[in-house]
Design a protein around this motif. Structure first.
Motif, PDB file in Angstrom:
ATOM      1  N   ASP A  84       0.833  -1.194   0.000  1.00  0.00           N
ATOM      2  CA  ASP A  84       0.000   0.000   0.000  1.00  0.00           C
ATOM      3  C   ASP A  84       0.875   1.254   0.000  1.00  0.00           C
ATOM      4  OD1 ASP A  84      -2.749   1.376   0.704  1.00  0.00           O
ATOM      5  OD2 ASP A  84      -1.318   2.128   2.172  1.00  0.00           O
ATOM      6  N   ALA A  85       1.951   1.251   0.789  1.00  0.00           N
ATOM      7  CA  ALA A  85       2.847   2.409   0.841  1.00  0.00           C
ATOM      8  C   ALA A  85       3.473   2.665  -0.523  1.00  0.00           C
ATOM      9  CB  ALA A  85       3.935   2.181   1.888  1.00  0.00           C
ATOM     10  N   ARG A  86       3.956   1.620  -1.153  1.00  0.00           N
ATOM     11  CA  ARG A  86       4.554   1.793  -2.481  1.00  0.00           C
ATOM     12  C   ARG A  86       3.528   2.340  -3.466  1.00  0.00           C
ATOM     13  NH1 ARG A  86       7.202  -3.571  -1.453  1.00  0.00           N
ATOM     14  NH2 ARG A  86       9.322  -3.072  -0.791  1.00  0.00           N
ATOM     15  N   HIS A  87       2.311   1.805  -3.395  1.00  0.00           N
ATOM     16  CA  HIS A  87       1.289   2.217  -4.356  1.00  0.00           C
ATOM     17  C   HIS A  87       0.893   3.675  -4.146  1.00  0.00           C
ATOM     18  CE1 HIS A  87      -1.659   1.382  -7.434  1.00  0.00           C
ATOM     19  NE2 HIS A  87      -2.617   1.904  -6.690  1.00  0.00           N
ATOM     20  N   ARG A  88       0.793   4.098  -2.909  1.00  0.00           N
ATOM     21  CA  ARG A  88       0.449   5.502  -2.649  1.00  0.00           C
ATOM     22  C   ARG A  88       1.555   6.424  -3.154  1.00  0.00           C
ATOM     23  NH1 ARG A  88      -3.639   6.087   2.212  1.00  0.00           N
ATOM     24  NH2 ARG A  88      -4.410   3.949   2.326  1.00  0.00           N
ATOM     25  N   GLY A  89       2.794   5.993  -2.985  1.00  0.00           N
ATOM     26  CA  GLY A  89       3.892   6.784  -3.527  1.00  0.00           C
ATOM     27  C   GLY A  89       3.827   6.872  -5.036  1.00  0.00           C
ATOM     28  N   ALA A  90       3.483   5.760  -5.676  1.00  0.00           N
ATOM     29  CA  ALA A  90       3.374   5.747  -7.133  1.00  0.00           C
ATOM     30  C   ALA A  90       2.282   6.681  -7.617  1.00  0.00           C
ATOM     31  CB  ALA A  90       3.100   4.325  -7.621  1.00  0.00           C
ATOM     32  N   ASP A  96       7.932   9.370 -15.591  1.00  0.00           N
ATOM     33  CA  ASP A  96       7.548   8.359 -16.582  1.00  0.00           C
ATOM     34  C   ASP A  96       7.966   6.972 -16.127  1.00  0.00           C
ATOM     35  OD1 ASP A  96       6.473  10.255 -18.334  1.00  0.00           O
ATOM     36  OD2 ASP A  96       8.408  10.600 -19.299  1.00  0.00           O
ATOM     37  N   TRP A  97       8.988   6.907 -15.283  1.00  0.00           N
ATOM     38  CA  TRP A  97       9.465   5.650 -14.711  1.00  0.00           C
ATOM     39  C   TRP A  97       9.432   5.761 -13.193  1.00  0.00           C
ATOM     40  CZ3 TRP A  97      11.105   1.247 -17.422  1.00  0.00           C
ATOM     41  CH2 TRP A  97      11.161   1.402 -18.810  1.00  0.00           C
ATOM     42  N   LEU A  98       9.141   4.649 -12.544  1.00  0.00           N
ATOM     43  CA  LEU A  98       9.091   4.578 -11.089  1.00  0.00           C
ATOM     44  C   LEU A  98      10.215   3.662 -10.615  1.00  0.00           C
ATOM     45  CD1 LEU A  98       5.237   3.966 -10.742  1.00  0.00           C
ATOM     46  CD2 LEU A  98       6.439   6.167 -10.730  1.00  0.00           C
ATOM     47  N   ALA A  99      11.025   4.172  -9.693  1.00  0.00           N
ATOM     48  CA  ALA A  99      12.113   3.374  -9.124  1.00  0.00           C
ATOM     49  C   ALA A  99      11.796   3.136  -7.655  1.00  0.00           C
ATOM     50  CB  ALA A  99      13.448   4.104  -9.279  1.00  0.00           C
ATOM     51  N   SER A 122      16.199  -2.730 -24.128  1.00  0.00           N
ATOM     52  CA  SER A 122      15.711  -4.113 -24.155  1.00  0.00           C
ATOM     53  C   SER A 122      14.202  -4.184 -24.296  1.00  0.00           C
ATOM     54  CB  SER A 122      16.146  -4.832 -22.872  1.00  0.00           C
ATOM     55  OG  SER A 122      17.547  -4.787 -22.698  1.00  0.00           O
ATOM     56  N   ASP A 123      13.552  -3.032 -24.399  1.00  0.00           N
ATOM     57  CA  ASP A 123      12.091  -2.948 -24.538  1.00  0.00           C
ATOM     58  C   ASP A 123      11.397  -3.683 -23.384  1.00  0.00           C
ATOM     59  OD1 ASP A 123       9.752  -2.064 -25.715  1.00  0.00           O
ATOM     60  OD2 ASP A 123       9.541  -3.830 -26.999  1.00  0.00           O
ATOM     61  N   LEU A 124      11.828  -3.367 -22.160  1.00  0.00           N
ATOM     62  CA  LEU A 124      11.253  -3.978 -20.970  1.00  0.00           C
ATOM     63  C   LEU A 124      10.288  -3.007 -20.296  1.00  0.00           C
ATOM     64  CD1 LEU A 124      14.438  -5.548 -19.326  1.00  0.00           C
ATOM     65  CD2 LEU A 124      12.786  -6.664 -20.841  1.00  0.00           C
ATOM     66  N   ALA A 125       9.239  -3.550 -19.723  1.00  0.00           N
ATOM     67  CA  ALA A 125       8.319  -2.730 -18.934  1.00  0.00           C
ATOM     68  C   ALA A 125       8.864  -2.491 -17.541  1.00  0.00           C
ATOM     69  CB  ALA A 125       6.957  -3.410 -18.838  1.00  0.00           C
ATOM     70  N   VAL A 165      10.244   0.429 -12.993  1.00  0.00           N
ATOM     71  CA  VAL A 165       9.111   0.060 -13.834  1.00  0.00           C
ATOM     72  C   VAL A 165       8.528   1.274 -14.541  1.00  0.00           C
ATOM     73  CG1 VAL A 165       7.590   0.164 -11.794  1.00  0.00           C
ATOM     74  CG2 VAL A 165       6.831  -1.066 -13.833  1.00  0.00           C
ATOM     75  N   ARG A 166       8.127   1.072 -15.782  1.00  0.00           N
ATOM     76  CA  ARG A 166       7.492   2.144 -16.533  1.00  0.00           C
ATOM     77  C   ARG A 166       6.134   2.465 -15.932  1.00  0.00           C
ATOM     78  NH1 ARG A 166       7.499  -0.023 -21.658  1.00  0.00           N
ATOM     79  NH2 ARG A 166       5.231  -0.249 -21.641  1.00  0.00           N
ATOM     80  N   ARG A 167       5.851   3.732 -15.772  1.00  0.00           N
ATOM     81  CA  ARG A 167       4.654   4.169 -15.061  1.00  0.00           C
ATOM     82  C   ARG A 167       3.378   3.574 -15.658  1.00  0.00           C
ATOM     83  NH1 ARG A 167       3.043   8.577 -11.956  1.00  0.00           N
ATOM     84  NH2 ARG A 167       0.854   9.129 -12.236  1.00  0.00           N
ATOM     85  N   ASP A 168       3.223   3.640 -16.975  1.00  0.00           N
ATOM     86  CA  ASP A 168       1.978   3.152 -17.578  1.00  0.00           C
ATOM     87  C   ASP A 168       1.822   1.653 -17.376  1.00  0.00           C
ATOM     88  OD1 ASP A 168       4.022   2.475 -19.353  1.00  0.00           O
ATOM     89  OD2 ASP A 168       2.878   2.980 -21.148  1.00  0.00           O
ATOM     90  N   ALA A 169       2.938   0.915 -17.439  1.00  0.00           N
ATOM     91  CA  ALA A 169       2.875  -0.533 -17.219  1.00  0.00           C
ATOM     92  C   ALA A 169       2.530  -0.847 -15.770  1.00  0.00           C
ATOM     93  CB  ALA A 169       4.212  -1.173 -17.595  1.00  0.00           C
ATOM     94  N   TYR A 170       3.059  -0.052 -14.848  1.00  0.00           N
ATOM     95  CA  TYR A 170       2.772  -0.256 -13.425  1.00  0.00           C
ATOM     96  C   TYR A 170       1.275  -0.186 -13.161  1.00  0.00           C
ATOM     97  CZ  TYR A 170       2.446   0.585  -8.423  1.00  0.00           C
ATOM     98  OH  TYR A 170       2.095   0.508  -7.105  1.00  0.00           O
ATOM     99  N   PHE A 171       0.632   0.865 -13.644  1.00  0.00           N
ATOM    100  CA  PHE A 171      -0.788   1.036 -13.353  1.00  0.00           C
ATOM    101  C   PHE A 171      -1.655   0.079 -14.168  1.00  0.00           C
ATOM    102  CE2 PHE A 171       0.807   5.086 -11.684  1.00  0.00           C
ATOM    103  CZ  PHE A 171       0.226   5.043 -10.426  1.00  0.00           C
TER     104      PHE A 171
END
Length: 235
Positions: A84-90, A96-99, A122-125, A165-171
């Motif tokens: 939940d903490a990670r998700h709220r931060g996101a 554009d990218w989340l570390a 490498s075209d990774l999400a 992780v790429r933001r759009d892929a994360y959500f």
């Protein structure tokens, strides 16, 4: 104002002792790209929020009501955990990218540029990398699993302490769920549709304090119990 290329998200609860090293390592990135740092405070009883502000991080309280996303009600019912903490931060992040980096993890100065280049080329999400687990010698068993087993899985497990992780892929994958072993659950869901992997040359350092406190057997039991609860939660 230009949006940052990367948002570092650091969950922290009572981490005033370890957080300075983490935030110093993030501050010292050698990059020309803009990035931001978000510390999600889990209602700490120590100076965690003050430490975060000293390093110019944005502090998000995990006690704040979730901000209207489709999973907000479910998260409030279950109660906050590290997923939940990670998700709220996101949700607060603008990059554009989340570390995702834990409060007892340190990254090297080339982390941002190296991970961004690797994932893009490498075209990774999403991606993780090799780690060094500090602490007692028996912590090397956990280190070996992360470095040599996780990357070889059909859907690699991306540890929550080191997940780029790429933001759009994360959500699109629903983000870190508020369940035990949230990083395994998220990695499996993301890997259903998206390519993920491990950077072979980037190294991060993370604490083996759980093994120091609980021993190798106790730590193994802890994670097996969490994974059982994850499976029961249908993740």
């Amino acid at each position: 104002m230009t949006a940052p290329a990367v948002s570092f998200v650091v969950p922290a609860k009572d981490e005033a002792a370890t957080l300075p090293a983490t935030l110093a390592s993030v501050r010292d990135q050698r990059t020309d790209r803009d990035y931001e740092v978000i510390v999600v405070d889990g209602d700490s009883d120590d100076a965690t929020p003050a430490v975060a502000r000293r390093y110019d991080a944005t502090v998000v309280s995990q006690d704040e009501a979730a901000d209207g996303g489709p999973d907000s009600a479910a998260r409030e019912r279950v109660g906050p955990d590290i997923g939940d903490a990670r998700h709220r931060g996101a949700r607060r992040a603008a990059g554009d990218w989340l570390a995702f980096v834990d409060a007892d993890t340190a990254v090297r100065p080339d982390y941002l540029d190296s991970m961004l280049a690797f994932a893009s080329e490498s075209d990774l999400a999403a991606a993780s990398s090799r780690c060094r687990v500090t602490g007692p010698a028996r912590a090397k068993a956990m280190e070996a699993v992360i470095n040599h087993v996780f990357p070889r899985l059909d859907r690699p497990v991306l540890p929550g302490f080191n997940c780029f992780v790429r933001r759009d892929a994360y959500f699109a994958a629903g983000g870190f769920p508020n369940v035990p072993n949230e990083d395994t659950a998220f990695s499996r869901e993301l890997g259903r549709e998206r390519a993920t992997g491990y950077h072979p040359d980037v190294l991060v350092e993370t604490s083996g304090r759980r093994i120091r406190e609980s021993g190798l057997t106790g730590t193994l039991y802890h994670y097996l119990r969490l994974d059982w609860h994850r499976i029961r939660s249908e993740y």
